[in-house]
Enzyme design. Structure first.
Site, mmCIF file in Angstrom:
data_model
loop_
_atom_site.group_PDB
_atom_site.id
_atom_site.type_symbol
_atom_site.label_atom_id
_atom_site.label_comp_id
_atom_site.label_asym_id
_atom_site.label_seq_id
_atom_site.Cartn_x
_atom_site.Cartn_y
_atom_site.Cartn_z
ATOM 1 N N LYS A 113 -43.954 91.073 173.052
ATOM 2 C CA LYS A 113 -44.802 90.768 171.897
ATOM 3 C C LYS A 113 -44.603 89.299 171.537
ATOM 4 O O LYS A 113 -43.598 88.917 170.949
ATOM 5 C CB LYS A 113 -44.448 91.623 170.673
ATOM 6 C CG LYS A 113 -45.534 91.482 169.600
ATOM 7 C CD LYS A 113 -45.069 91.767 168.194
ATOM 8 C CE LYS A 113 -44.459 90.581 167.513
ATOM 9 N NZ LYS A 113 -45.358 89.424 167.323
ATOM 10 N N GLY A 134 -36.249 84.285 167.433
ATOM 11 C CA GLY A 134 -36.995 83.989 166.207
ATOM 12 C C GLY A 134 -36.033 83.688 165.079
ATOM 13 O O GLY A 134 -34.875 83.302 165.310
ATOM 14 N N SER A 135 -36.481 83.884 163.868
ATOM 15 C CA SER A 135 -35.675 83.515 162.704
ATOM 16 C C SER A 135 -34.544 84.524 162.458
ATOM 17 O O SER A 135 -34.633 85.687 162.867
ATOM 18 C CB SER A 135 -36.569 83.456 161.462
ATOM 19 O OG SER A 135 -37.135 84.724 161.226
ATOM 20 N N THR A 136 -33.532 84.078 161.755
ATOM 21 C CA THR A 136 -32.422 84.958 161.391
ATOM 22 C C THR A 136 -32.932 86.077 160.471
ATOM 23 O O THR A 136 -32.487 87.217 160.559
ATOM 24 C CB THR A 136 -31.306 84.134 160.728
ATOM 25 O OG1 THR A 136 -30.840 83.187 161.706
ATOM 26 C CG2 THR A 136 -30.132 84.992 160.273
ATOM 27 N N GLY A 185 -34.511 88.579 162.664
ATOM 28 C CA GLY A 185 -33.435 89.211 163.445
ATOM 29 C C GLY A 185 -32.736 90.294 162.640
ATOM 30 O O GLY A 185 -32.430 91.383 163.146
ATOM 31 N N GLU A 222 -31.632 85.630 169.606
ATOM 32 C CA GLU A 222 -31.548 84.158 169.568
ATOM 33 C C GLU A 222 -32.204 83.713 168.274
ATOM 34 O O GLU A 222 -33.428 83.809 168.137
ATOM 35 C CB GLU A 222 -32.301 83.555 170.761
ATOM 36 C CG GLU A 222 -31.705 83.876 172.113
ATOM 37 C CD GLU A 222 -30.345 83.257 172.299
ATOM 38 O OE1 GLU A 222 -29.990 82.321 171.559
ATOM 39 O OE2 GLU A 222 -29.624 83.729 173.188
ATOM 40 N N CYS A 242 -35.438 75.369 167.756
ATOM 41 C CA CYS A 242 -34.277 76.046 167.173
ATOM 42 C C CYS A 242 -33.052 75.146 167.193
ATOM 43 O O CYS A 242 -32.245 75.162 166.281
ATOM 44 C CB CYS A 242 -33.986 77.339 167.924
ATOM 45 S SG CYS A 242 -33.817 77.104 169.698
ATOM 46 N N GLU A 248 -32.962 75.978 157.142
ATOM 47 C CA GLU A 248 -33.572 75.609 158.422
ATOM 48 C C GLU A 248 -35.014 75.233 158.107
ATOM 49 O O GLU A 248 -35.839 76.102 157.806
ATOM 50 C CB GLU A 248 -33.546 76.768 159.422
ATOM 51 C CG GLU A 248 -34.107 76.332 160.760
ATOM 52 C CD GLU A 248 -34.310 77.457 161.764
ATOM 53 O OE1 GLU A 248 -34.751 78.547 161.395
ATOM 54 O OE2 GLU A 248 -34.034 77.205 162.959
HETATM 55 P P1 NAD Z 1 -40.186 84.568 163.149
HETATM 56 O O1 NAD Z 1 -38.849 85.175 163.058
HETATM 57 O O2 NAD Z 1 -41.035 84.506 161.951
HETATM 58 O O3 NAD Z 1 -41.047 85.313 164.268
HETATM 59 C C1 NAD Z 1 -40.591 85.430 165.592
HETATM 60 C C2 NAD Z 1 -41.222 86.625 166.236
HETATM 61 O O4 NAD Z 1 -40.725 87.804 165.608
HETATM 62 C C3 NAD Z 1 -42.745 86.700 166.096
HETATM 63 O O5 NAD Z 1 -43.280 87.235 167.281
HETATM 64 C C4 NAD Z 1 -42.923 87.646 164.920
HETATM 65 O O6 NAD Z 1 -44.166 88.309 164.937
HETATM 66 C C5 NAD Z 1 -41.784 88.608 165.168
HETATM 67 N N1 NAD Z 1 -41.309 89.335 163.990
HETATM 68 C C6 NAD Z 1 -41.234 88.905 162.709
HETATM 69 N N2 NAD Z 1 -40.724 89.876 161.927
HETATM 70 C C7 NAD Z 1 -40.461 90.938 162.730
HETATM 71 C C8 NAD Z 1 -39.937 92.236 162.507
HETATM 72 N N3 NAD Z 1 -39.591 92.644 161.298
HETATM 73 N N4 NAD Z 1 -39.810 93.067 163.570
HETATM 74 C C9 NAD Z 1 -40.150 92.665 164.806
HETATM 75 N N5 NAD Z 1 -40.675 91.442 165.075
HETATM 76 C C10 NAD Z 1 -40.817 90.580 164.052
HETATM 77 O O7 NAD Z 1 -39.941 83.120 163.780
HETATM 78 P P2 NAD Z 1 -41.003 81.976 164.085
HETATM 79 O O8 NAD Z 1 -41.376 81.378 162.776
HETATM 80 O O9 NAD Z 1 -42.063 82.478 164.996
HETATM 81 O O10 NAD Z 1 -40.110 80.965 164.944
HETATM 82 C C11 NAD Z 1 -39.227 80.085 164.369
HETATM 83 C C12 NAD Z 1 -37.816 80.650 164.351
HETATM 84 O O11 NAD Z 1 -37.415 80.985 165.674
HETATM 85 C C13 NAD Z 1 -36.814 79.650 163.856
HETATM 86 O O12 NAD Z 1 -35.905 80.268 162.982
HETATM 87 C C14 NAD Z 1 -36.113 79.201 165.129
HETATM 88 O O13 NAD Z 1 -34.827 78.668 164.941
HETATM 89 C C15 NAD Z 1 -36.117 80.441 165.924
HETATM 90 N N6 NAD Z 1 -35.920 80.148 167.355
HETATM 91 C C16 NAD Z 1 -34.685 80.388 167.915
HETATM 92 C C17 NAD Z 1 -34.453 80.064 169.262
HETATM 93 C C18 NAD Z 1 -33.094 80.277 169.883
HETATM 94 O O14 NAD Z 1 -32.981 80.210 171.104
HETATM 95 N N7 NAD Z 1 -32.056 80.551 169.121
HETATM 96 C C19 NAD Z 1 -35.493 79.524 170.022
HETATM 97 C C20 NAD Z 1 -36.732 79.298 169.421
HETATM 98 C C21 NAD Z 1 -36.929 79.621 168.076
#
Ligand code: NAD
Length: 492
Positions: free
Chosen positions: A188, A241-243, A246, A264, A298, A395
C-alpha cells in the site's frame, strides 16, 4: 546503465497514469477517492481510489494463490534471482515512463529520479536478488544420535506500507528483499503518490514474476492501511512512515493478532561539526541534506551543532548555499529544488517555523513560502534555539535547519541527543579518536562521518534507534527480516 533520453523535461498534461489497484496481474479501477494535486503547481490531476476490506482481501487472496501456484518460495533460488534481475532491467528500460509518472505526482525532480531514485532502486533489486541463493540454513552441533538444523523459510504474504517522500525507492526497499526471500507482497503506497508503485508492479508482471506475487492496493492509512495490517493472512508487516502511524499500526496489529513488524519511522538527525573539520565540505553536505527533496527525507540532518569558534564561518557558508536554490517544477530537467508535497504539509512546516520564532528562534534566512503556484518553501535556517524549541523537538519534514553551538565534546553529545528520535547522525572532524568516541556514543542507527549521504553499496542497513523504528531496511538484515527460522531436531 540508464540511457538518458534527449530531453527529460515533459508536459505534465500529456502523461497517462495507471490509476487503480493492481491485483493478480490486473489493474482494477475503483472510482472516486481522494483528490490529488500536483505539488509543483497545485493543479488537480487525479483521484486516488480507496480500497476497503474487500479490495485488501482480494489482494491478499491473490498473493496467497500466487504463492501456491508458482511455489515461489520453493523454486530453485536462482530462478528467483533471474526473474528479479529481469525486473530490475525493465525498470531501467522503462525509466522514462516511470520518471514521468513519479515527477508528475511527487516532489522528486525528473533529473534526480533518473540519476538517483530509479537507477539506485534497480541496483538494490539486483542486490537483493543475489541473496536468494546465498543465504543458507544451518546445521547445528548435536550428539551423534541427533541431527539439528535451523531452517530458513519465507513468511508467506508480506504487507508493506510506504510514505510519499521517495515512492519508487521505498517500494524497492520493501519489494526487493521480500520477493528475493520467497514471499508475495501486498503493497500500500501513500495515497499522495501511489501510481509509480502501480507501474513498478506492472513491470514486475511483464518481467515474468508470477501474476499475483506483487499486488498494490491504493488508499489511505485509516481505511486501506488498517485493513492490510489487520488482515489475518498477512504474516509480516513492513512499514515506512511517521512514528505516529507506526504506533497506530502496532496498536492495530496487537488488537487483531500478533505478527512481526519492521518499522522505519521518523527522525530529527543532528550534524555535529568540530573546528578541525573541512568546513567547506561540511557546509555542502549539511546544506545539501536539507535542500535535497526540500528536507522531506527521514534522515535529513536538520539540527546543526557546531563548535562555537567556527560557527559564524560555517553558518555563512551554509546560508550562501541555501540562498542559491532555484525552485522549479519537477517535470523540468533543470530543477533541483523540490516543492513540498501538499498545501497542508507546507502549512505545517510554516506553522512550526512560526512557533520556533515565537519561542525565541531567529530566522537567518527563509521562513516563508515561495511565491509560485506550487507548494514551495524557502530553505530556512533558525538560530537561538534551546532544546525545548519546537524546531528542535518536531520532525518538520521540510527545508528547515537549526543551528546550536558548543564548546566541549560533552556539550556536543548532550545537544545531539533527541528525546524521541535516533535515526541518523553526522559528524565532521579530522580527529580519528574523536570519531571513534562519537561513533560509539551517538544514539542513532546510522553515523556518517565527513559525509551526509548513503553509499550506493546497499550492504549497510538503515533503521532507527529509540522511536525511529524497529528493525532494518537495506543490507543483509533486510533480507533476513523477510525470512523466519524453524528449528528441526531429528533423532537418528
Ligand atoms: P505517514 O506515516 O503519514 O504515512 C506513511 C504511510 O502509512 C502512508 O502510506 C499512509 O497512508 C500509511 N498510514 C498512515 N496511517 C496508517 C495507519 N493507521 N495504518 C496503516 N497505514 C497507515 O508518513 P508520510 O507523511 O507519508 O511520510 C513521512 C514520514 O515517513 C516521516 O515521518 C519520515 O521520517 C518517515 N520516513 C521514514 C523513513 C525511514 O527509513 N525511517 C523513510 C522515509 C520516510
Amino acid at each position: 546503465m540508464l540511457e538518458k533520453w534527449s530531453s527529460m523535461s515533459f508536459d505534465p498534461d500529456t502523461i497517462s497514469l495507471p490509476i487503480g489497484h493492481f491485483i493478480g496481474g490486473e489493474l482494477i479501477s475503483n472510482e472516486g477517492g481522494i483528490e490529488m494535486r500536483r505539488p509543483s503547481d497545485g493543479k488537480v490531476y487525479a483521484a486516488c481510489p480507496v480500497g476497503g476490506v474487500d479490495i485488501v482481501g482480494r489482494a491478499v487472496e491473490s498473493a496467497r494463490a500466487a504463492l501456491t501456484a508458482s511455489n515461489w518460495g520453493g523454486v530453485r533460488p536462482r530462478e528467483r534471482t533471474k526473474v528479479l534481475q529481469a525486473w530490475a532491467d525493465l525498470i531501467e528500460a522503462e525509466a522514462e515512463t516511470l520518471a514521468r509518472i513519479e515527477a508528475l505526482c511527487s516532489t522528486r525532480p525528473v533529473g534526480q529520479l533518473v540519476a538517483g531514485d530509479i537507477a539506485v532502486t534497480a541496483e538494490q533489486i539486483r542486490f537483493f536478488a543475489e541473496f536468494a541463493d546465498k543465504e543458507s540454513s544451518d546445521l547445528v552441533p548435536t550428539d551423534d544420535a541427533s541431527l539439528g538444523m535451523i531452517v530458513s523459510e519465507p513468511y508467506g504474504v508480506v504487507g508493506a506500507i510506504t510514505p510519499w517522500n521517495f515512492p519508487i525507492s521505498m517500494a524497492g526497499w520493501k519489494l526487493g528483499p521480500a520477493l528475493a526471500a520467497g514471499n508475495a507482497v501486498v503493497l500500500k503506497p501513500s495515497e499522495m503518490t501511489p501510481f509509480s508503485s502501480v507501474y513498478m508492479a506492472q513491470l514486475a508482471d511483464r518481467a515474468g514474476l508470477p501474476a499475483g506475487l506483487v499486488n498494490v492496493v491504493l488508499g489511505d492509512g485509516p481505511t486501506t492501511g488498517t485493513a492490510l495490517t489487520g488482515h489475518p493472512e498477512i504474516a509480516k508487516v513492513s512499514f515506512t512512515g511517521s512514528t505516529r502511524a507506526g504506533s497506530a499500526i502496532m496498536e492495530n496489529v496487537a488488537r487483531t493478532g500478533v505478527k512481526p513488524m519492521t518499522l522505519e519511522l521518523g527522525g530529527k538527525s543532528p550534524q555535529i561539526v568540530f573546528a578541525d573539520a573541512d568546513l567547506d565540505k561540511a557546509a555542502t553536505a549539511i546544506a545539501g541534506s536539507v535542500i535535497f527533496n526540500a528536507g522531506q527525507a527521514c534522515v535529513a540532518g536538520t539540527r546543526l551543532i557546531v563548535e562555537r569558534s567556527v560557527a559564524d564561518r560555517l553558518t555563512a557558508a551554509i546560508l550562501e548555499r541555501m540562498k542559491a536554490v532555484r525552485p522549479g517544477p519537477t517535470w523540468e530537467e533543470a530543477t533541483h529544488y523540490s516543492p513540498i508535497i501538499s498545501e497542508r504539509q507546507r502549512a505545517r512546516v510554516d506553522g512550526i517555523v512560526r512557533a520556533a520564532v515565537a519561542a525565541g528562534g531567529e530566522c537567518l534566512t527563509g521562513g516563508h513560502t515561495i511565491d509560485n503556484p506550487g507548494y514551495f518553501y524557502e530553505p530556512t535556517l533558525i538560530a537561538n534555539v534551546d532544546q525545548n524549541n519546537p524546531a528542535i523537538i518536531e520532525e518538520i519534514f521540510g527545508p528547515v535547519l537549526t543551528v546550536q553551538t558548543f564548546e566541549t565534546e560533552e556539550e556536543a553529545l548532550a545537544l545531539s541527543s533527541h528525546p524521541v528520535y535516533g535515526l541518523a547522525s553526522g559528524l565532521f572532524t579530522s580527529d580519528l579518536s574523536r570519531t571513534i568516541r562519537f561513533a560509539r556514543k551517538l544514539e542513532a542507527g546510522t553515523v556518517w562521518v565527513n559525509r551526509y549521504s548513503r553509499s550506493r553499496d546497499h550492504i549497510l542497513p538503515t533503521g532507527g534507534y529509540k522511536r525511529s523504528g524497529i528493525g532494518k531496511d537495506l543490507g543483509r538484515e533486510a533480507y533476513l527480516a523477510n525470512r523466519r527460522t524453524k528449528s528441526v531436531l531429528i533423532s537418528l
